[in-house]
Design a protein around this motif. Structure first.
Motif, PDB file in Angstrom:
ATOM      1  N   ARG A  66     -18.629  -0.939 -13.363  1.00  0.00           N
ATOM      2  CA  ARG A  66     -18.131   0.379 -13.762  1.00  0.00           C
ATOM      3  C   ARG A  66     -17.495   1.038 -12.545  1.00  0.00           C
ATOM      4  O   ARG A  66     -18.117   1.142 -11.495  1.00  0.00           O
ATOM      5  N   PHE A  67     -16.252   1.468 -12.680  1.00  0.00           N
ATOM      6  CA  PHE A  67     -15.547   2.071 -11.547  1.00  0.00           C
ATOM      7  C   PHE A  67     -16.140   3.425 -11.159  1.00  0.00           C
ATOM      8  O   PHE A  67     -16.188   3.756  -9.980  1.00  0.00           O
ATOM      9  N   ASN A  68     -16.552   4.242 -12.135  1.00  0.00           N
ATOM     10  CA  ASN A  68     -17.005   5.602 -11.803  1.00  0.00           C
ATOM     11  C   ASN A  68     -18.481   5.619 -11.426  1.00  0.00           C
ATOM     12  O   ASN A  68     -19.287   6.384 -11.936  1.00  0.00           O
ATOM     13  N   ASP A  69     -18.812   4.756 -10.487  1.00  0.00           N
ATOM     14  CA  ASP A  69     -20.136   4.683  -9.881  1.00  0.00           C
ATOM     15  C   ASP A  69     -19.920   4.929  -8.394  1.00  0.00           C
ATOM     16  O   ASP A  69     -19.140   4.238  -7.742  1.00  0.00           O
ATOM     17  N   ALA A  70     -20.603   5.938  -7.843  1.00  0.00           N
ATOM     18  CA  ALA A  70     -20.357   6.353  -6.459  1.00  0.00           C
ATOM     19  C   ALA A  70     -20.594   5.222  -5.459  1.00  0.00           C
ATOM     20  O   ALA A  70     -19.824   5.039  -4.511  1.00  0.00           O
ATOM     21  N   PHE A  71     -21.647   4.461  -5.660  1.00  0.00           N
ATOM     22  CA  PHE A  71     -21.946   3.360  -4.747  1.00  0.00           C
ATOM     23  C   PHE A  71     -20.884   2.271  -4.842  1.00  0.00           C
ATOM     24  O   PHE A  71     -20.389   1.769  -3.824  1.00  0.00           O
ATOM     25  N   MET A  72     -20.498   1.923  -6.076  1.00  0.00           N
ATOM     26  CA  MET A  72     -19.505   0.862  -6.234  1.00  0.00           C
ATOM     27  C   MET A  72     -18.121   1.303  -5.774  1.00  0.00           C
ATOM     28  O   MET A  72     -17.284   0.462  -5.426  1.00  0.00           O
ATOM     29  N   LEU A  73     -17.866   2.593  -5.741  1.00  0.00           N
ATOM     30  CA  LEU A  73     -16.602   3.084  -5.179  1.00  0.00           C
ATOM     31  C   LEU A  73     -16.543   2.733  -3.697  1.00  0.00           C
ATOM     32  O   LEU A  73     -15.521   2.238  -3.196  1.00  0.00           O
ATOM     33  N   ARG A  74     -17.631   2.981  -2.978  1.00  0.00           N
ATOM     34  CA  ARG A  74     -17.688   2.617  -1.556  1.00  0.00           C
ATOM     35  C   ARG A  74     -17.545   1.102  -1.386  1.00  0.00           C
ATOM     36  O   ARG A  74     -16.857   0.623  -0.475  1.00  0.00           O
ATOM     37  N   PHE A  75     -18.194   0.374  -2.253  1.00  0.00           N
ATOM     38  CA  PHE A  75     -18.123  -1.087  -2.217  1.00  0.00           C
ATOM     39  C   PHE A  75     -16.679  -1.555  -2.412  1.00  0.00           C
ATOM     40  O   PHE A  75     -16.165  -2.409  -1.674  1.00  0.00           O
ATOM     41  N   ARG A  76     -16.009  -0.984  -3.411  1.00  0.00           N
ATOM     42  CA  ARG A  76     -14.624  -1.379  -3.712  1.00  0.00           C
ATOM     43  C   ARG A  76     -13.691  -1.055  -2.551  1.00  0.00           C
ATOM     44  O   ARG A  76     -12.800  -1.849  -2.208  1.00  0.00           O
ATOM     45  N   ASN A  77     -13.887   0.112  -1.943  1.00  0.00           N
ATOM     46  CA  ASN A  77     -13.039   0.487  -0.820  1.00  0.00           C
ATOM     47  C   ASN A  77     -13.203  -0.497   0.342  1.00  0.00           C
ATOM     48  O   ASN A  77     -12.220  -0.885   0.990  1.00  0.00           O
ATOM     49  N   ALA A  78     -14.454  -0.895   0.591  1.00  0.00           N
ATOM     50  CA  ALA A  78     -14.714  -1.850   1.673  1.00  0.00           C
ATOM     51  C   ALA A  78     -14.073  -3.196   1.362  1.00  0.00           C
ATOM     52  O   ALA A  78     -13.494  -3.846   2.253  1.00  0.00           O
ATOM     53  N   MET A  79     -14.148  -3.633   0.117  1.00  0.00           N
ATOM     54  CA  MET A  79     -13.540  -4.909  -0.258  1.00  0.00           C
ATOM     55  C   MET A  79     -12.029  -4.857  -0.111  1.00  0.00           C
ATOM     56  O   MET A  79     -11.414  -5.796   0.406  1.00  0.00           O
ATOM     57  N   GLY A  80     -11.428  -3.770  -0.564  1.00  0.00           N
ATOM     58  CA  GLY A  80      -9.981  -3.635  -0.460  1.00  0.00           C
ATOM     59  C   GLY A  80      -9.505  -3.643   0.971  1.00  0.00           C
ATOM     60  O   GLY A  80      -8.512  -4.316   1.313  1.00  0.00           O
ATOM     61  N   ASP A  81     -10.212  -2.921   1.849  1.00  0.00           N
ATOM     62  CA  ASP A  81      -9.836  -2.867   3.262  1.00  0.00           C
ATOM     63  C   ASP A  81      -9.959  -4.240   3.920  1.00  0.00           C
ATOM     64  O   ASP A  81      -9.090  -4.652   4.698  1.00  0.00           O
ATOM     65  N   GLU A  82     -11.053  -4.961   3.601  1.00  0.00           N
ATOM     66  CA  GLU A  82     -11.263  -6.254   4.238  1.00  0.00           C
ATOM     67  C   GLU A  82     -10.255  -7.285   3.748  1.00  0.00           C
ATOM     68  O   GLU A  82      -9.768  -8.112   4.533  1.00  0.00           O
ATOM     69  N   ALA A  83      -9.929  -7.237   2.458  1.00  0.00           N
ATOM     70  CA  ALA A  83      -8.928  -8.167   1.924  1.00  0.00           C
ATOM     71  C   ALA A  83      -7.583  -7.951   2.614  1.00  0.00           C
ATOM     72  O   ALA A  83      -6.881  -8.916   2.960  1.00  0.00           O
ATOM     73  N   ALA A  84      -7.231  -6.684   2.840  1.00  0.00           N
ATOM     74  CA  ALA A  84      -5.967  -6.380   3.520  1.00  0.00           C
ATOM     75  C   ALA A  84      -5.959  -6.943   4.940  1.00  0.00           C
ATOM     76  O   ALA A  84      -4.948  -7.484   5.406  1.00  0.00           O
ATOM     77  N   LYS A  85      -7.096  -6.835   5.635  1.00  0.00           N
ATOM     78  CA  LYS A  85      -7.183  -7.364   6.998  1.00  0.00           C
ATOM     79  C   LYS A  85      -7.021  -8.885   7.024  1.00  0.00           C
ATOM     80  O   LYS A  85      -6.443  -9.446   7.956  1.00  0.00           O
ATOM     81  N   LEU A  86      -7.541  -9.546   5.994  1.00  0.00           N
ATOM     82  CA  LEU A  86      -7.492 -11.003   5.943  1.00  0.00           C
ATOM     83  C   LEU A  86      -6.182 -11.532   5.360  1.00  0.00           C
ATOM     84  O   LEU A  86      -5.938 -12.734   5.371  1.00  0.00           O
ATOM     85  N   GLY A  87      -5.356 -10.644   4.833  1.00  0.00           N
ATOM     86  CA  GLY A  87      -4.107 -11.074   4.223  1.00  0.00           C
ATOM     87  C   GLY A  87      -4.290 -11.664   2.845  1.00  0.00           C
ATOM     88  O   GLY A  87      -3.422 -12.391   2.351  1.00  0.00           O
ATOM     89  N   ALA A  88      -5.418 -11.375   2.217  1.00  0.00           N
ATOM     90  CA  ALA A  88      -5.684 -11.862   0.865  1.00  0.00           C
ATOM     91  C   ALA A  88      -5.322 -10.793  -0.149  1.00  0.00           C
ATOM     92  O   ALA A  88      -5.339  -9.593   0.153  1.00  0.00           O
ATOM     93  N   LYS A  89      -5.002 -11.228  -1.358  1.00  0.00           N
ATOM     94  CA  LYS A  89      -4.739 -10.292  -2.448  1.00  0.00           C
ATOM     95  C   LYS A  89      -6.006 -10.120  -3.267  1.00  0.00           C
ATOM     96  O   LYS A  89      -6.674 -11.102  -3.594  1.00  0.00           O
ATOM     97  N   ILE A  90      -6.335  -8.892  -3.595  1.00  0.00           N
ATOM     98  CA  ILE A  90      -7.504  -8.645  -4.424  1.00  0.00           C
ATOM     99  C   ILE A  90      -7.121  -7.717  -5.571  1.00  0.00           C
ATOM    100  O   ILE A  90      -6.464  -6.695  -5.355  1.00  0.00           O
ATOM    101  N   GLU A  91      -7.480  -8.107  -6.750  1.00  0.00           N
ATOM    102  CA  GLU A  91      -7.260  -7.277  -7.936  1.00  0.00           C
ATOM    103  C   GLU A  91      -8.626  -6.964  -8.534  1.00  0.00           C
ATOM    104  O   GLU A  91      -9.446  -7.867  -8.735  1.00  0.00           O
ATOM    105  N   MET A  92      -8.868  -5.690  -8.809  1.00  0.00           N
ATOM    106  CA  MET A  92     -10.168  -5.271  -9.326  1.00  0.00           C
ATOM    107  C   MET A  92     -10.044  -4.770 -10.756  1.00  0.00           C
ATOM    108  O   MET A  92      -9.091  -4.078 -11.106  1.00  0.00           O
ATOM    109  N   ALA A  93     -11.033  -5.116 -11.573  1.00  0.00           N
ATOM    110  CA  ALA A  93     -11.050  -4.724 -12.984  1.00  0.00           C
ATOM    111  C   ALA A  93     -12.300  -3.911 -13.280  1.00  0.00           C
ATOM    112  O   ALA A  93     -13.391  -4.225 -12.796  1.00  0.00           O
ATOM    113  N   ASP A  94     -12.132  -2.875 -14.073  1.00  0.00           N
ATOM    114  CA  ASP A  94     -13.223  -1.978 -14.465  1.00  0.00           C
ATOM    115  C   ASP A  94     -13.856  -2.483 -15.760  1.00  0.00           C
ATOM    116  O   ASP A  94     -13.237  -2.444 -16.825  1.00  0.00           O
TER     117      ASP A  94
END
Length: 332
Positions: free
Chosen positions: A34-62
């Motif tokens: 579920r996207f509108n979960d405060a903890f998972m929002l932090r989790f998603r942001n961390a995943m997105g930032d790390e994927a960008a650093k690694l040059g990987a593409k990440i697509e997230m689904a709610d």
């Protein structure tokens, strides 16, 4: 000489293009319960930032808290040809079909936050879990309450030497709900205090549900008879705080205060602690869990060494990120 230069230039261009293409080849499909979960929002942001650093593409689904919806999203990711899946399952006990689909497609799968049963993970050599040991958070939350009760004699409102508490629980069947609830009470017992649960309810990690439940407890039990509130996460702890404030508790008067603890150390909880509305929380390190999940997924998809991603992989299946107690003034 010019011919040699052109050959070298062509080689460099081909090499550069290949390296760029390889970086783009790693496609991660991430399914969040579920996207509108405060903890998972932090989790998603961390995943997105790390994927960008690694040059990987990440697509997230709610998944919108619906297992059928999430199953369809997983099937779509597999059909699209992602190289690896990161799954935060709606129902952790429904993980076996997900693993079977990933195995049939030869796609590694990294589960996060909601741990499948060990036999499910063991059924596929490319299935992993990244999370935190829920019993640790339960122990630390219970210790926060026990420490307060021992250092504040006035917290024992009826002077019976026992701790009358209410428990606000997360989603039914979730391992964090089960273990945090159990071990928080065990920690209080181990501190030499007899805990007495006077009320408990499932609030599904949700602030509004917790507030409504706590308002009901305040009316039926009376806040003057509640000596502590233990919540399985910060959102529910914050809901409890709002309900207590409706009863003129936890608004700054030490004579009208009930210690409330949660888990996650989200920004709103830290603010409530600084205001003296909430006793404490336990840091559930979404940042490091998110980074670890993406680094592991990237290594699995690229054929890299999972032992060199900066996080320890135990039993060839698990990455565990430790919890940490946080009290007033200790913002993380």
């Amino acid at each position: 000489m010019r011919k040699l230069f052109l050959i070298l230039l062509t080689f460099l261009l081909i090499f550069s293009f290949t390296a760029f293409a390889n970086a783009d080849e790693i496609k991660i499909g991430a399914c969040i319960y579920r996207f509108n979960d405060a903890f998972m929002l932090r989790f998603r942001n961390a995943m997105g930032d790390e994927a960008a650093k690694l040059g990987a593409k990440i697509e997230m689904a709610d998944g919108r808290d619906d297992q059928t919806t999430q199953n369809e999203q997983i099937e779509n990711f597999i059909a699209e040809g992602v190289n690896v899946l990161i799954i935060n399952p709606v129902d952790r006990m429904a993980s076996q079909p997900v693993i079977d689909k990933a195995k049939s497609a030869g796609i590694p799968v990294v589960f996060i936050n909601r741990e499948p049963a060990s036999e499910m993970l063991d059924s596929y050599e490319k299935a992993y879990y990244v999370g935190a040991k829920a019993e640790e958070s339960g122990i630390e939350a219970g210790e926060l309450i026990a420490e307060y009760f021992k250092s504040h004699p006035e917290a024992d409102k009826n002077h019976d030497g026992k701790l009358q508490f209410v428990m606000l629980k997360g989603q039914n069947g979730h391992q964090d709900m089960i273990l945090r609830s159990k071990y928080s009470v065990e920690a209080i017992k181990n501190a030499g205090i007899e805990p007495v649960e006077i009320a408990s309810a499932i609030a599904n990690w949700d602030k509004l549900q917790a507030m409504n439940i706590m308002n009901g407890f305040a009316m039926s039990i009376g806040p003057e008879n509640i000596e502590a509130v233990i919540a399985n996460n910060d959102e529910m702890a914050l809901g409890a705080v709002e309900a207590l404030k409706n009863s003129d508790y936890n608004k700054g008067d030490k004579d009208f205060y009930i210690p409330v603890v949660g888990v996650d150390a989200n920004a709103s909880a830290l603010d409530a602690m600084d205001k003296g509305e909430m006793l404490g929380t336990v840091l559930n390190d979404a940042d490091n869990q998110g980074k670890a999940a993406v680094r592991l997924a990237n290594a699995l998809a690229s054929g890299g060494d999972v032992k060199s991603i900066g996080y320890e992989v135990t039993d060839n299946k698990y990455i565990w990120i430790p919890y940490q107690k946080v009290t007033r003034g200790e913002k993380k």
